[in-house]
Write a protein that holds these residues in place. Structure first.
Motif, PDB file in Angstrom:
ATOM      1  N   ARG A 100      -1.375   1.245   9.394  1.00 51.12           N
ATOM      2  CA  ARG A 100      -1.796  -0.051   9.933  1.00 51.12           C
ATOM      3  C   ARG A 100      -3.160  -0.473   9.409  1.00 51.12           C
ATOM      4  NH1 ARG A 100       0.449   1.342  15.553  1.00 51.12           N
ATOM      5  NH2 ARG A 100       2.561   0.578  15.257  1.00 51.12           N
ATOM      6  N   GLY A 101      -3.214  -1.719   8.944  1.00 58.51           N
ATOM      7  CA  GLY A 101      -4.482  -2.285   8.505  1.00 58.51           C
ATOM      8  C   GLY A 101      -4.988  -1.766   7.176  1.00 58.51           C
ATOM      9  N   LEU A 102      -4.128  -1.124   6.380  1.00 61.30           N
ATOM     10  CA  LEU A 102      -4.543  -0.572   5.096  1.00 61.30           C
ATOM     11  C   LEU A 102      -3.662  -1.111   3.978  1.00 61.30           C
ATOM     12  CD1 LEU A 102      -4.948   3.156   6.199  1.00 61.30           C
ATOM     13  CD2 LEU A 102      -6.763   1.437   5.948  1.00 61.30           C
ATOM     14  N   ILE A 103      -4.286  -1.414   2.832  1.00 58.61           N
ATOM     15  CA  ILE A 103      -3.547  -1.876   1.665  1.00 58.61           C
ATOM     16  C   ILE A 103      -4.090  -1.152   0.437  1.00 58.61           C
ATOM     17  CG2 ILE A 103      -5.050  -3.858   1.244  1.00 58.61           C
ATOM     18  CD1 ILE A 103      -2.462  -5.429   0.439  1.00 58.61           C
ATOM     19  N   GLU A 104      -3.196  -0.823  -0.482  1.00 61.68           N
ATOM     20  CA  GLU A 104      -3.603  -0.154  -1.717  1.00 61.68           C
ATOM     21  C   GLU A 104      -3.852  -1.186  -2.806  1.00 61.68           C
ATOM     22  OE1 GLU A 104      -1.984   2.926  -5.132  1.00 61.68           O
ATOM     23  OE2 GLU A 104      -0.794   2.635  -3.312  1.00 61.68           O
ATOM     24  N   ILE A 105      -5.020  -1.090  -3.420  1.00 64.34           N
ATOM     25  CA  ILE A 105      -5.349  -1.925  -4.571  1.00 64.34           C
ATOM     26  C   ILE A 105      -5.363  -1.001  -5.773  1.00 64.34           C
ATOM     27  CG2 ILE A 105      -7.047  -3.441  -5.648  1.00 64.34           C
ATOM     28  CD1 ILE A 105      -8.030  -4.146  -2.818  1.00 64.34           C
ATOM     29  N   SER A 106      -4.439  -1.234  -6.691  1.00 62.95           N
ATOM     30  CA  SER A 106      -4.309  -0.379  -7.860  1.00 62.95           C
ATOM     31  C   SER A 106      -5.629  -0.321  -8.625  1.00 62.95           C
ATOM     32  CB  SER A 106      -3.187  -0.911  -8.762  1.00 62.95           C
ATOM     33  OG  SER A 106      -2.967  -0.030  -9.835  1.00 62.95           O
ATOM     34  N   GLY A 107      -6.078   0.880  -8.929  1.00 66.75           N
ATOM     35  CA  GLY A 107      -7.327   1.079  -9.649  1.00 66.75           C
ATOM     36  C   GLY A 107      -8.542   1.142  -8.748  1.00 66.75           C
ATOM     37  N   VAL A 108      -8.371   0.794  -7.467  1.00 60.65           N
ATOM     38  CA  VAL A 108      -9.475   0.814  -6.510  1.00 60.65           C
ATOM     39  C   VAL A 108      -9.236   1.866  -5.441  1.00 60.65           C
ATOM     40  CG1 VAL A 108     -10.715  -0.524  -4.755  1.00 60.65           C
ATOM     41  CG2 VAL A 108     -10.028  -1.608  -6.905  1.00 60.65           C
ATOM     42  N   GLY A 109      -8.047   1.851  -4.855  1.00 60.04           N
ATOM     43  CA  GLY A 109      -7.712   2.778  -3.782  1.00 60.04           C
ATOM     44  C   GLY A 109      -7.244   2.038  -2.549  1.00 60.04           C
ATOM     45  N   ILE A 110      -7.332   2.712  -1.426  1.00 59.23           N
ATOM     46  CA  ILE A 110      -6.863   2.135  -0.167  1.00 59.23           C
ATOM     47  C   ILE A 110      -8.048   1.515   0.557  1.00 59.23           C
ATOM     48  CG2 ILE A 110      -5.797   2.675   2.049  1.00 59.23           C
ATOM     49  CD1 ILE A 110      -4.033   4.596   0.552  1.00 59.23           C
ATOM     50  N   VAL A 111      -7.868   0.251   0.967  1.00 58.34           N
ATOM     51  CA  VAL A 111      -8.944  -0.479   1.628  1.00 58.34           C
ATOM     52  C   VAL A 111      -8.412  -1.106   2.925  1.00 58.34           C
ATOM     53  CG1 VAL A 111     -10.164  -0.973  -0.536  1.00 58.34           C
ATOM     54  CG2 VAL A 111      -8.496  -2.603   0.332  1.00 58.34           C
ATOM     55  N   PRO A 112      -9.308  -1.313   3.894  1.00 55.60           N
ATOM     56  CA  PRO A 112      -8.872  -1.971   5.129  1.00 55.60           C
ATOM     57  C   PRO A 112      -8.643  -3.464   4.910  1.00 55.60           C
ATOM     58  CG  PRO A 112     -11.219  -1.464   5.235  1.00 55.60           C
ATOM     59  CD  PRO A 112     -10.702  -0.890   3.949  1.00 55.60           C
ATOM     60  N   GLU A 113      -7.716  -4.018   5.674  1.00 54.06           N
ATOM     61  CA  GLU A 113      -7.379  -5.443   5.585  1.00 54.06           C
ATOM     62  C   GLU A 113      -7.057  -5.940   6.988  1.00 54.06           C
ATOM     63  OE1 GLU A 113      -6.868  -9.107   4.094  1.00 54.06           O
ATOM     64  OE2 GLU A 113      -7.455  -7.422   2.838  1.00 54.06           O
ATOM     65  N   ARG A 114      -7.415  -7.175   7.275  1.00 51.82           N
ATOM     66  CA  ARG A 114      -7.066  -7.777   8.569  1.00 51.82           C
ATOM     67  C   ARG A 114      -5.558  -7.670   8.748  1.00 51.82           C
ATOM     68  NH1 ARG A 114      -5.583 -13.118  10.108  1.00 51.82           N
ATOM     69  NH2 ARG A 114      -6.044 -13.441  12.297  1.00 51.82           N
ATOM     70  N   GLU A 115      -5.143  -7.203   9.924  1.00 50.72           N
ATOM     71  CA  GLU A 115      -3.711  -6.960  10.110  1.00 50.72           C
ATOM     72  C   GLU A 115      -3.145  -7.640  11.335  1.00 50.72           C
ATOM     73  OE1 GLU A 115      -2.033  -4.344  12.300  1.00 50.72           O
ATOM     74  OE2 GLU A 115      -3.794  -3.453  13.187  1.00 50.72           O
TER      75      GLU A 115
END
Length: 153
Positions: free
Chosen positions: A73-88
């Motif tokens: 929950r509240g996490l998204i993977e950005i390729s080349g960056v990693g996993i970051v929090p996101e408004r969910e």
């Protein structure tokens, strides 16, 4: 009694429209969702991540509802960056399925019979978009969400 499924994909809620994005690994599901969230926000549309990588879908008395597994929950993977929090969003009604595929697999004018997919026995609107084309896909998804909002009135 409700029925449930856990699918490989990502999902967003844009202006009240819940969108499930499916496709093979590295087809751009997360990139499309992130681009869609940013474009929607720039237009003043309420938007939030529902789930990234795994999406739980439940069929209930009012249709299909999507949510994220607790650990994601509240996490998204950005390729080349990693996993970051996101408004969910805690959950969202499933209104649109997007299948990411090779551009030559997309019909220019799809037949009406090809415009929906059955999930847990319930038909859902389907669009096919080119994989790895987040900018174009985001514009399409925000346009569809705006059309849905206008139709709802």
């Amino acid at each position: 009694m409700s029925r449930a499924s856990n699918v490989h994909g990502s999902a967003v809620l844009i202006g009240g429209t819940g969108i499930l994005v499916r496709g093979p690994a590295r087809s751009g599901k997360s990139a499309l969702c992130l681009s869609t969230l940013r474009r929607a926000a720039s237009l003043g549309l309420d938007s939030a991540l529902v789930a990234d990588d795994r999406v739980e879908i439940e069929a209930g008395p009012h249709g299909l509802v999507m949510s994220a597994p607790a650990a994601l929950r509240g996490l998204i993977e950005i390729s080349g960056v990693g996993i970051v929090p996101e408004r969910e969003a805690g959950s969202a009604p499933l209104a649109l399925v997007v299948d990411l595929c090779a551009p030559d697999a997309i019909d220019r004018m799809p037949e009406e019979a090809d415009a929906s997919v059955s999930i847990l026995g319930i038909p859902v609107r389907l669009v096919r978009l080119p994989a790895r084309s987040a900018a174009f896909g985001a514009d399409v998804l925000v346009s569809l969400a705006l059309a849905d909002a206008r139709a709802a009135g």
